[in-house]
Structures are given as structure tokens and as C-alpha cells.
Design a protein around this motif. Sequence first.
Motif, PDB file in Angstrom:
ATOM      1  N   ALA A 129      -4.350   0.454   6.306  1.00  0.00           N
ATOM      2  CA  ALA A 129      -3.279   1.416   6.041  1.00  0.00           C
ATOM      3  C   ALA A 129      -3.633   2.789   6.605  1.00  0.00           C
ATOM      4  CB  ALA A 129      -3.021   1.501   4.548  1.00  0.00           C
TER       5      ALA A 129
ATOM      6  N   PRO B 261       0.836  -1.208   0.000  1.00  0.00           N
ATOM      7  CA  PRO B 261       0.000   0.000   0.000  1.00  0.00           C
ATOM      8  C   PRO B 261       0.870   1.258   0.000  1.00  0.00           C
ATOM      9  CG  PRO B 261      -0.858  -1.578   1.556  1.00  0.00           C
ATOM     10  CD  PRO B 261       0.410  -2.157   1.028  1.00  0.00           C
TER      11      PRO B 261
ATOM     12  N   TRP C 157      -5.729  -2.766  -3.507  1.00  0.00           N
ATOM     13  CA  TRP C 157      -5.025  -2.955  -2.238  1.00  0.00           C
ATOM     14  C   TRP C 157      -4.089  -1.788  -1.939  1.00  0.00           C
ATOM     15  CZ3 TRP C 157      -5.282  -5.689   2.017  1.00  0.00           C
ATOM     16  CH2 TRP C 157      -4.160  -5.869   2.824  1.00  0.00           C
ATOM     17  N   VAL C 158      -3.437  -1.262  -2.978  1.00  0.00           N
ATOM     18  CA  VAL C 158      -2.432  -0.232  -2.723  1.00  0.00           C
ATOM     19  C   VAL C 158      -3.010   1.173  -2.685  1.00  0.00           C
ATOM     20  CG1 VAL C 158      -0.538  -1.586  -3.679  1.00  0.00           C
ATOM     21  CG2 VAL C 158      -1.813  -0.035  -5.164  1.00  0.00           C
TER      22      VAL C 158
ATOM     23  N   THR D  15       0.844  -5.503   6.201  1.00  0.00           N
ATOM     24  CA  THR D  15       0.166  -5.160   4.943  1.00  0.00           C
ATOM     25  C   THR D  15       0.928  -5.710   3.738  1.00  0.00           C
ATOM     26  OG1 THR D  15       1.363  -3.080   4.709  1.00  0.00           O
ATOM     27  CG2 THR D  15      -0.777  -2.988   5.817  1.00  0.00           C
ATOM     28  N   ILE D  16       2.199  -6.029   3.941  1.00  0.00           N
ATOM     29  CA  ILE D  16       2.969  -6.578   2.811  1.00  0.00           C
ATOM     30  C   ILE D  16       2.618  -8.050   2.596  1.00  0.00           C
ATOM     31  CG2 ILE D  16       5.312  -7.041   1.955  1.00  0.00           C
ATOM     32  CD1 ILE D  16       6.274  -4.671   3.527  1.00  0.00           C
TER      33      ILE D  16
ATOM     34  N   ILE E 259       1.270 -12.681  -4.963  1.00  0.00           N
ATOM     35  CA  ILE E 259       2.314 -12.759  -5.994  1.00  0.00           C
ATOM     36  C   ILE E 259       2.800 -14.196  -6.144  1.00  0.00           C
ATOM     37  CG2 ILE E 259       4.651 -12.103  -6.654  1.00  0.00           C
ATOM     38  CD1 ILE E 259       4.327  -9.551  -5.257  1.00  0.00           C
ATOM     39  N   TRP E 260       2.989 -14.862  -4.999  1.00  0.00           N
ATOM     40  CA  TRP E 260       3.504 -16.225  -5.061  1.00  0.00           C
ATOM     41  C   TRP E 260       2.586 -17.118  -5.884  1.00  0.00           C
ATOM     42  CZ3 TRP E 260       7.869 -18.435  -4.752  1.00  0.00           C
ATOM     43  CH2 TRP E 260       7.943 -19.825  -4.668  1.00  0.00           C
TER      44      TRP E 260
ATOM     45  N   GLY F 202      -0.035  -9.213  -0.118  1.00  0.00           N
ATOM     46  CA  GLY F 202       0.513  -8.995  -1.459  1.00  0.00           C
ATOM     47  C   GLY F 202       1.512 -10.077  -1.820  1.00  0.00           C
TER      48      GLY F 202
ATOM     49  N   PHE G 146      -5.623 -10.484 -10.430  1.00  0.00           N
ATOM     50  CA  PHE G 146      -4.405 -10.072  -9.726  1.00  0.00           C
ATOM     51  C   PHE G 146      -4.217  -8.561  -9.786  1.00  0.00           C
ATOM     52  CE2 PHE G 146       0.086  -8.881 -10.345  1.00  0.00           C
ATOM     53  CZ  PHE G 146       0.553  -9.138  -9.071  1.00  0.00           C
TER      54      PHE G 146
ATOM     55  N   ARG H  32       2.851 -16.178  -9.767  1.00  0.00           N
ATOM     56  CA  ARG H  32       4.187 -15.863 -10.275  1.00  0.00           C
ATOM     57  C   ARG H  32       4.409 -16.293 -11.717  1.00  0.00           C
ATOM     58  NH1 ARG H  32       4.319 -20.153  -7.117  1.00  0.00           N
ATOM     59  NH2 ARG H  32       5.458 -22.017  -7.740  1.00  0.00           N
TER      60      ARG H  32
ATOM     61  N   GLY I  55       2.865  -2.196   9.084  1.00  0.00           N
ATOM     62  CA  GLY I  55       3.350  -2.133   7.705  1.00  0.00           C
ATOM     63  C   GLY I  55       3.729  -3.499   7.196  1.00  0.00           C
TER      64      GLY I  55
ATOM     65  N   VAL J 282       2.093   2.861   3.102  1.00  0.00           N
ATOM     66  CA  VAL J 282       3.090   2.037   3.785  1.00  0.00           C
ATOM     67  C   VAL J 282       4.457   2.269   3.142  1.00  0.00           C
ATOM     68  CG1 VAL J 282       3.789  -0.313   4.377  1.00  0.00           C
ATOM     69  CG2 VAL J 282       1.383   0.333   4.454  1.00  0.00           C
TER      70      VAL J 282
ATOM     71  N   PHE K 282      -6.841  -6.736  -7.715  1.00  0.00           N
ATOM     72  CA  PHE K 282      -6.464  -6.857  -6.315  1.00  0.00           C
ATOM     73  C   PHE K 282      -5.363  -5.863  -5.993  1.00  0.00           C
ATOM     74  CE2 PHE K 282      -3.525  -8.296  -3.144  1.00  0.00           C
ATOM     75  CZ  PHE K 282      -4.326  -8.694  -2.097  1.00  0.00           C
ATOM     76  N   MET K 283      -4.342  -5.868  -6.848  1.00  0.00           N
ATOM     77  CA  MET K 283      -3.166  -5.044  -6.587  1.00  0.00           C
ATOM     78  C   MET K 283      -3.528  -3.570  -6.488  1.00  0.00           C
ATOM     79  SD  MET K 283       0.131  -4.760  -9.040  1.00  0.00           S
ATOM     80  CE  MET K 283       0.792  -3.166  -9.441  1.00  0.00           C
ATOM     81  N   PHE K 284      -4.270  -3.056  -7.492  1.00  0.00           N
ATOM     82  CA  PHE K 284      -4.508  -1.618  -7.488  1.00  0.00           C
ATOM     83  C   PHE K 284      -5.488  -1.213  -6.404  1.00  0.00           C
ATOM     84  CE2 PHE K 284      -2.602  -1.865 -11.735  1.00  0.00           C
ATOM     85  CZ  PHE K 284      -1.653  -0.878 -11.561  1.00  0.00           C
TER      86      PHE K 284
END
Lengths: 287, 356, 266
Positions: free
Chosen positions: C218, A112, C200-201, C242-243, C250-251, C246, C193, C254, C239, A115, C196-198
Motif C-alpha cells: 500500500a 487497506p 493488513w489495513v 490489495t482487496i 472473509i470468504w 481480504g 481473522f 464468513r 488497489g 487504498v 489479520f484484518m487490523f
Amino acid sequence: MNKTWNNKAWFMVLPVLLIVAMNAVVPLMTVVNYSVQDTFGNNVFFFEGARWFREVLESERFHNALFRQFSYTFIILAIEIPLGVGIALAMPRSGVWASVCLVLMALPLLIPWNVVGAMWNIFALPDIGLLGYTINAMGIDYNFTSQPISAWITMVLMDVWHWTSLVVLLAYAGLRSIDDAYYQAARIDAASRWSVFRYIQLPKLKHVLTIAFLLRFMDSFMIYTEPFVLTGGGPGNSTTLLSIDLVKAGLGEFNLGIAASMSIIYFLMTLLVCWLFYTLTMQGEKE
Amino acid sequence: MARIDLSNLAHSYLPNPKSDNDYALTRMNHTWDDGGAYALLGPSGCGKTTLLNIISGLLRPSEGQVLFDGKDMTDLQPQDRNIAQVFQFPVIYDTMTVYDNLAFPLRNRHVPEAEVDARVREIASHLDLNDALMTRARGLTADAKQTISLGRGLVRNDVNAILFDEPLTVIDPHMKWHLRSKLKLLHRQFEHTMVYVTHDQTEALTFADKVVVMYDGQIVQLGTPEELFIKPSHTFVGYFIGSPGMNVMPIELDGASAKLGGQTVSLPGAAKVKAGDKVELGVRPEFIRLDAKGMPVTVNKVEDVGRQKIVRAQLEGRNIAIVIGEDESVPTDAKIAFDPKGINVYANDWRVELGA
Amino acid sequence: MNRYRWLVPTLYILFLMLPIYWLVSMSFKTTNEILGGFSLWPSEFTVESYVKILTDSTWYSGYINSIAYVALNTVISVSFALPAAYAFSRYRFLGDKHLFFWLLTNRMAPPAVFALPFLQLYSAMGLFDTHLAVALAHCLFNIPLAVWILEGFMSGVPKEIDETAYIDGYSFPKFFVKIFMPLISSGIGVTAFFCFMFSWVELLLAKTLTTVEAKPIAAIMTKTASSSGYELGLLAAAGVLTIVPGAIVIWFVRNHIAKGFAMGRV
């Protein structure tokens, strides 16, 4: 593929159209509305015409933010695109190591954004951060909360850290699509490493690099969260990029007219640059 | 221009090959004469591209040597071997003009620009590319692109050999013939050693002076198209070349005659085989004729393929094919005989020389 | 030169890992150690910060909120984009090209521009501070993206397959679900994917549209950090957490990421 003409296909597009239109058209109209009106509160608005636009376009604050924004975007593009291509070229072409590289490199993309800002804040703190402490220990005076130069370097480094992987992944995918025969032919033709890059890899990468450039341009142009969390736009206004300035004006100072007209100018600029770039590359393609 | 020798050559894609099955190419000794036009023919997966890449230096063989005119080339890179290769899909440098494409291998070797210009123009006129020299290579048709890849090989006049890896795969059928005859013409003019990989027997037989047939990682026969036809040295060659392929029937040997089920066929000579070998008789459909005094067959079907007819029949319970002239008619109680010229005996799939 | 080629990605990955290492290292330090001065790794290893986050409901509900709206958004984006992408890849219709381009321009819209109007819009609809509000708002950039990626994958499926299915007597919905979707399953995976990514961030919109009930992790992090006077250990632990999602995602994808990028989309 030759497609059949079928206007009934509209029904399939309709749900998407509605949901995006709700999200895009209504707020955009609100913004346009604000940009031409003024209020003294109590929901009383009156028409102001182009006053806010004139004010924004003539204000030094906007010019400065715009200048900072362009500098920032230019610097990060100049670093990330060549660096990303370079790393993609050096990556293993297949196998376990390629997967490992891809997974590790994609990681920053999924953190994020605030973060990322917080992480770099902790990382760069001059007294207890790994980066800040190391730089100071080498005898260089570094403090990103008080020195504009340090703040800029940290901000750029953070963006490079965060987004170079996107360029790497795109370039890597582009490189993978080149048939082995090209490399074999180049070896037989005694092409140098540079010629292979210039005449085989670069032409094939042109398409993905266009996309990488556009994405990085758009995203860096609208960047807000990471630099805001890192520096809050400071010290002073030295790292106040367009979005940060916009939110300051809109939510902070409740200067709705100014914020709205800035938004529109800002949006139009992004569109214009993207459109220009897109048209130019497409023309190059046809030629 | 050079003679190419393969000495004790073998290749495996595995780091530690154990059995024969681990080898893409099994041990071979082989010579390609200077100035010859060779076709390397075989089904896909038989190792022909591997062999080609070993000659060009793109692959290093796991065992043995590659010699050009007696000089060991095994450890040299492709650019140091002075060979040219044309690939299945046309490889051209998109962003360059046709001229720059042709000049590329010379410029990389730091040939003086005046000489580059002379060579490019000479080759361009041979390939009918003169008018297109200044156009960008990107928009050209597949056959023009393939011509340019060929040109990049021809432009160097010291080239040892030109290798072709199924170069006509993506070319329109009507252009294939055109390109092939152009290739033949160029071969006569320049007398390069040429090796042409293909799985198409027509291409191989029309292009080459000598055809090399590969099967399962080994060279099973090297010969002129005629030799491949009359004396296939391996049952695979008999089966792969010719349409329909050779009839192969199990037999029992008895001196100079063979027992084929209940029939006896007299051979042109006695064959020596070891006890326990799988012994077979091979006769091409073209060497079987209808004969009133021959062996009785059951006719299943007659196919008219234009200038001749193919008879599908059963002899002693085995399917065989017979080629007859288009005017001949097939009686219901047909009888056949083998032409002694076309009789071959195979022991464990390899041809056995028949004694006098 | 080739012998040292591996150095480039290795150094780059090292550079990527350094700030992450620092975050992880901080999260295991006690507050006293952090404030006491610089130390390369935790001298008094503690999981106190993690315990606090995982037991305090104001903290862990943030995770649940984030995951809820991200999942909701992914489902909405993909399911709405599927028929639209099919229409774009198979048919021509009035205004199709303009519509496609217009959709893409929304990917360029800066969230900062839309933050305030979104707040008013979703308040007016009574959706303020709900997971649905954030999920719908993120559709602004995720649906165009999903349509774009899926259209690329669908164009790779020959049209003859559709026609054969109709001849075999499949109705359109049955064909779409039973035959077409399995064919582009990796495309759907890649699309999910990226959605989810956009989602999530992104934080600016998520933060603006929520206060208590649906507040993303966050945002809670930022607020806590500033209100409770720089509890760096806690901030770092949050922090790190939150990683994790993700990294897990990714795993799983991949092997498909490179393919998704190779489509020249995203």
C-alpha cells in the motif's frame, strides 16, 4: 465463573505484558520526554516544563483542528449508528442471503486504509470520477480539491462507506441473539413494529451499540490515513483533523515539542471520553 | 373464551411434503371445549409445540383449518385471534416496570387508560404482584417473570384461550408446585380455555381435566387422567404414562382367550383383529397381583419405592413389572394373575374394544 | 412494508460496490482513456497495469512484504495472547483487572501519536526496515484485541473440563494443546481473522518503520502514484490487488464472523 486466586498466572501474562509494554510504555515515555523539552538539534535537550502544553492549548490552530475533529466524529456517529442499526434490522435473518450480505458488507473493512483513500479519490474526481462526474452532470458544482464543503461531504461519505458495516455486523449479531419467543410474544401482545424495536430490540442491542459507539468514536478520533490520502488535509486546512495536524507538526515541521504535547492531550481526551461513556453505561446497567 | 376446533389439520415444515414422514403433524380432527383445561403431553419432537403455535397463529398450517367458536381463524395473525401464550423462557419487557408490562397488551389495543389501570390492578392482585408493580421487571426471579408473562395474558378479559409452552422449565422445583396450583386456581376463577404443553406427566395429570397425548405428529389419545391410566388407546400412552409403564406382551388371539407363550389368559371379551395384525396384550403393573394359582414367573429384583414395591420379573421369557403393596412379600416361586379390569388388547399398537 | 425490506441491504451493498467497481473499471483502462475523459466502462480493455505490477519486483515484493508481516503479526499475537487470555479467564491474581483495562487502553492509542517514537525505538533496536519491526509494532493494538476476544471464548468453556483433564492425568501444556485449543478453535479463527484484518489495513506505522526491504504494498502504491505523475490505471490495479487477500479471508471465515461479533467483543 468463580476464579481461583493464583498469582502464578502472572507468568502466563508476562509475555504479553512485556511486548505491549515495550510498544506502549517506551514510546509514551519518549513522547512525554519531548513534550517537556526543547532542542536546537545535535541531541541537546533542555527542560521546558509545561510551555508546549500551554502553547498548544492556547493556539488557534489546535482549537480549529479540535473543533473539526469533534464535528467530524459527531457527524459520522450520527449517521453511521442509526444507519447501521437500520440496515441490520432489514437484513435477512438467516440463510444464503444473510451470508452473502455479511461477506459483501465486511469487504470495505479489509481494504487497506490508504487504498480506501485512493479509491475515493479516484471515485470522486470531478472530471473522470464516477461520483464527481455524476454530481457535476446534475448541475451541482462539486470539486473536493478546491471546495471545503465538497471535501467535507466526500470525507464523511467515505467514512460512512468504510465503517457503517462495522455497526451493521455488530447490530446484526446482537439481533441474532434475541430469542424467537420475544417476537412471538410481541405479536400476541399486538405490539407495533415500533414497540418491538423500542422494547425488545433496542434493549438487547444496548450492549453491542455501546461497543460500536466506543470503537467508532476511538477510531474516528484517531483517523489519519483515509482523509490524508483523499484530501491531504485541504483545501487549505479545512479537512485537517487532529491526527493530520499532529503528523504535520511532528514529521513535517519537526516541531517535536508541540507534536508530543498535542499527542498527550489527544490521547488523554480519547481516554477520558471512553472512560466517561463506559462508566455511564455501566451505571445505567446496574440501576 | 371459546371452543377450538381443528379441522383436517396437518402441517409440514417442507414446502412439498410427499410421504407421511415429511409431516410434523399428520391429519387430525379435534375439538377443545370452551373453558377446558387441557394438557398436551408427549416426548420432545412429537409436534406439540407445532400444534400450539398453529392454534396461536404463529404458524400457518399447511392444510386444514383452525376454528374458534366455529369461526375460521386459519389466516388470522396472532394479535387478531385474541389468545395469550406463555413461553418456555419467561418473556418480559426488560426496560419496563411490572405495571407497564401488564398494561402493554391493553395499550397496544388502545384500551382507555382508566380501564387499563383497573385491569392491571385487578390482575396484579390475583397474581400477588401488587407490591412489585412499580419495580423494573429486569431484576426479578424467573418465577416472578413467568408470572408476569401469564399476567399479560390474563389482563385481557376477552381472551379466547391461554396457551402454555412448557412454562415451568426454568422454574425452581419448589416454585413449580406453587405456580401450578396458582394456575389451577386462576382457571377456576376465569374459566379460560387453557392448553398446557409439557413432557412431564405429573405436570400434565395434576393440571388438566383432559390430557391429550401426542406421539410422532399425531394425537393418540384424549382423555381424563383416569382414562389414560385404565384404557390407554395406544401402546405409547401405556408406556409413556405411569411409572413403571404398561407391560406389553405379544399374544395370539383365540376368541375370548389369548395365548401368551405357553400360558393362556382369559380375556374379558372377544377381540376382533385382522389377520396379520401385530397383536399385543397390555397390562399395567398395578393390575397384576400375586396369585397362588396364576402363571409362574421368575423374580429378578424387588425395588422398594416407599409406599409400594416394584417387582421386576420374567414371564415366559419377557421382562415385566409388577406393583405390589409394601407389606406384601414375594415368594421365590411366585405366580401372578391379571386383573380383568386392566386387560387391554392392541392391534398394531391401537387398542381394540373387547366385545362382551 | 416487509415486502420491500430487501431493498435496504441491497441499496447499501450497491453503495458499497460502486467505488470498488470504479476502481476495478479504472484498472482495466489505458492511461490515454483515463486522461481522455469520463467513461463508464473501459472501451479498450487492457490488463497492462496488472502485467506491470506482477512482473516488476518493486511492485510485487510489496505484496510479499505485506503478507509476511501480517502473517508474522497474526502468529505472534495469537500465540502470546492464548496463555494470557487463559490466565484472565481462569484465575484471579494481583492487579488482574487493572492490567486488563490497561491492555485495552492500548487499543485506543492513536498510531499517529506513536509513529515517531516507534521509528526511534525500532531504529535503536536495529530492527528498522524489517518485517519483524512492523509485526511487533502492530502487536500494540492486536495483542490487546486478541486477549480480549479469546478471553470471551474461553470463559464460555466450563472450568470443569480443565479439572477433569487434570484428574485424567494430563499435564498443563498437553491439556492446553490437545483439549483446550480444539475446544476454542472457532475463537482462535475469529481472533486470527481480526489480527489479520487490523494488521493488513494499518499503514501509518508500517510505512514509518520501513524504507525498502519491508515496504508494504500500500505504501509503494502511494509513492509510485505521486512520483510517476498520477498513473491512475496502475494505482487502481494495485488497489484492486490489495482487496483480493481480504476478500479471500472473509470468504473463509464468513460463518464465524457473526459469532465473533456476537461475543460482544472486537
